[in-house]
Design a protein around this motif. Structure first.
Motif, PDB file in Angstrom:
ATOM      1  N   ALA A 120       0.681  -1.221  -0.001  1.00 35.22           N
ATOM      2  CA  ALA A 120       0.035   0.129   0.107  1.00 35.22           C
ATOM      3  C   ALA A 120       0.770   1.189  -0.050  1.00 35.22           C
ATOM      4  CB  ALA A 120      -0.971  -0.025   1.182  1.00 35.22           C
ATOM      5  N   THR A 121       2.067   1.178   0.391  1.00 31.10           N
ATOM      6  CA  THR A 121       3.008   2.507   0.298  1.00 31.10           C
ATOM      7  C   THR A 121       3.710   2.384  -1.083  1.00 31.10           C
ATOM      8  OG1 THR A 121       5.091   1.017   0.788  1.00 31.10           O
ATOM      9  CG2 THR A 121       3.690   1.643   2.729  1.00 31.10           C
ATOM     10  N   LEU A 122       3.492   1.816  -1.875  1.00 32.23           N
ATOM     11  CA  LEU A 122       4.059   1.743  -3.144  1.00 32.23           C
ATOM     12  C   LEU A 122       2.983   2.801  -4.201  1.00 32.23           C
ATOM     13  CD1 LEU A 122       4.574  -1.835  -4.419  1.00 32.23           C
ATOM     14  CD2 LEU A 122       6.483  -0.028  -3.535  1.00 32.23           C
ATOM     15  N   SER A 123       3.850   3.561  -5.142  1.00 30.18           N
ATOM     16  CA  SER A 123       3.080   4.315  -5.922  1.00 30.18           C
ATOM     17  C   SER A 123       2.220   3.423  -6.961  1.00 30.18           C
ATOM     18  CB  SER A 123       3.932   4.868  -6.956  1.00 30.18           C
ATOM     19  OG  SER A 123       4.605   4.209  -7.617  1.00 30.18           O
ATOM     20  N   PRO A 124       1.143   3.987  -7.402  1.00 31.45           N
ATOM     21  CA  PRO A 124       0.264   3.012  -8.338  1.00 31.45           C
ATOM     22  C   PRO A 124       1.188   2.356  -9.669  1.00 31.45           C
ATOM     23  CG  PRO A 124      -0.699   4.988  -8.108  1.00 31.45           C
ATOM     24  CD  PRO A 124       0.527   5.357  -7.503  1.00 31.45           C
ATOM     25  N   GLU A 125       2.269   3.132 -10.220  1.00 35.34           N
ATOM     26  CA  GLU A 125       3.030   2.659 -11.233  1.00 35.34           C
ATOM     27  C   GLU A 125       4.072   1.600 -10.492  1.00 35.34           C
ATOM     28  OE1 GLU A 125       2.876   5.857 -10.221  1.00 35.34           O
ATOM     29  OE2 GLU A 125       1.789   6.548 -11.953  1.00 35.34           O
ATOM     30  N   ASP A 126       4.499   1.720  -9.625  1.00 37.74           N
ATOM     31  CA  ASP A 126       5.314   0.646  -8.868  1.00 37.74           C
ATOM     32  C   ASP A 126       4.864  -0.615  -8.512  1.00 37.74           C
ATOM     33  OD1 ASP A 126       7.796   1.982  -9.229  1.00 37.74           O
ATOM     34  OD2 ASP A 126       7.694   2.478  -7.001  1.00 37.74           O
ATOM     35  N   ASP A 127       3.426  -0.388  -7.889  1.00 36.95           N
ATOM     36  CA  ASP A 127       2.447  -1.358  -7.658  1.00 36.95           C
ATOM     37  C   ASP A 127       2.105  -2.317  -8.994  1.00 36.95           C
ATOM     38  OD1 ASP A 127       0.650  -2.804  -5.839  1.00 36.95           O
ATOM     39  OD2 ASP A 127      -0.726  -2.193  -7.225  1.00 36.95           O
ATOM     40  N   SER A 129       4.125  -2.253 -11.842  1.00 36.70           N
ATOM     41  CA  SER A 129       5.114  -3.010 -12.498  1.00 36.70           C
ATOM     42  C   SER A 129       5.489  -4.088 -11.472  1.00 36.70           C
ATOM     43  CB  SER A 129       6.221  -2.106 -12.290  1.00 36.70           C
ATOM     44  OG  SER A 129       6.166  -1.136 -12.917  1.00 36.70           O
ATOM     45  N   LEU A 130       5.394  -4.165 -10.100  1.00 33.37           N
ATOM     46  CA  LEU A 130       5.824  -5.185  -9.269  1.00 33.37           C
ATOM     47  C   LEU A 130       4.597  -6.506  -9.572  1.00 33.37           C
ATOM     48  CD1 LEU A 130       7.323  -6.686  -7.116  1.00 33.37           C
ATOM     49  CD2 LEU A 130       5.803  -5.503  -5.430  1.00 33.37           C
ATOM     50  N   ARG A 131       3.359  -6.071  -9.787  1.00 31.09           N
ATOM     51  CA  ARG A 131       2.457  -7.180  -9.938  1.00 31.09           C
ATOM     52  C   ARG A 131       2.814  -7.941 -11.419  1.00 31.09           C
ATOM     53  NH1 ARG A 131      -2.008  -6.886  -6.377  1.00 31.09           N
ATOM     54  NH2 ARG A 131      -1.876  -5.244  -5.339  1.00 31.09           N
ATOM     55  N   LEU A 132       3.143  -7.118 -12.332  1.00 29.98           N
ATOM     56  CA  LEU A 132       3.490  -7.833 -13.590  1.00 29.98           C
ATOM     57  C   LEU A 132       4.502  -8.638 -13.494  1.00 29.98           C
ATOM     58  CD1 LEU A 132       3.144  -8.041 -16.433  1.00 29.98           C
ATOM     59  CD2 LEU A 132       4.461  -5.960 -16.789  1.00 29.98           C
ATOM     60  N   ALA A 133       5.521  -8.078 -12.838  1.00 26.55           N
ATOM     61  CA  ALA A 133       6.875  -8.874 -12.641  1.00 26.55           C
ATOM     62  C   ALA A 133       6.839 -10.186 -11.862  1.00 26.55           C
ATOM     63  CB  ALA A 133       7.938  -8.103 -11.814  1.00 26.55           C
ATOM     64  N   MET A 134       5.695 -10.127 -10.714  1.00 27.96           N
ATOM     65  CA  MET A 134       5.487 -11.307 -10.164  1.00 27.96           C
ATOM     66  C   MET A 134       4.732 -12.413 -10.987  1.00 27.96           C
ATOM     67  SD  MET A 134       7.343 -10.956  -7.605  1.00 27.96           S
ATOM     68  CE  MET A 134       7.117 -12.217  -6.683  1.00 27.96           C
TER      69      MET A 134
END
Length: 158
Positions: A120-127, A129-134
């Protein structure tokens, strides 16, 4: 030249995996008074079901005497039980108890809740990106785990 680039790529992956492990171990895991070996043992019993003590020790890379002591401690805590081996009535299997299952489930839920707080502390863009990477990395990591469990692979020999 290709070998150097491949080696650097492996170093990058190893470094990223180390960072993920640090996140999980230091910030997401509450050992709750249990040793790492006990946590891993309970997780394996929860996933794989009852096994003989020697099989459990071999799977966890622990000597039979050490596994015997660990199982005795977990028995005293009510987290595992011994049951008759249906294949050999003279032998027993080690199984996770209901209390052990509850503990494992509670720890998993706590870890997921803590991760949700951090995400929840991540920016929408980082969130995103991380979801895609995972989504990409998840199946690959599962294949690595399967490969590490296969006898005779370099990943199991250390």
């Amino acid at each position: 030249m290709g070998e150097v680039e491949h080696g650097k790529g492996q170093d990058d992956v190893a470094e990223a995996v180390d960072e993920v492990m640090r996140l999980v171990i230091r910030h997401l895991t509450d050992h709750g008074g249990l040793t790492f070996a006990a946590i891993m043992c309970l997780g394996r019993l929860n996933r794989d079901g009852p096994v003989r003590l020697t099989t459990l020790g071999a799977a966890e890379g622990v000597s039979q005497p050490s596994m015997s002591q660990l199982v005795q401690r977990l028995e005293r805590q009510g987290l595992v039980v011994r049951i008759k081996d249906p294949q050999d009535g003279r032998a027993s299997l080690i199984a996770i108890s209901d209390a052990g299952r509850v503990l494992v489930a509670d720890r998993l839920r706590d870890r997921h809740d803590r991760l949700a707080e951090l995400l929840a502390t991540l920016s929408p863009e980082d969130d995103a990106s991380l979801r895609l990477a995972m989504r990409v990395a998840g199946p690959i990591v599962r294949r690595l785990i399967e490969s590490a469990h296969r006898p005779g692979t370099d990943a199991t020999e250390s």
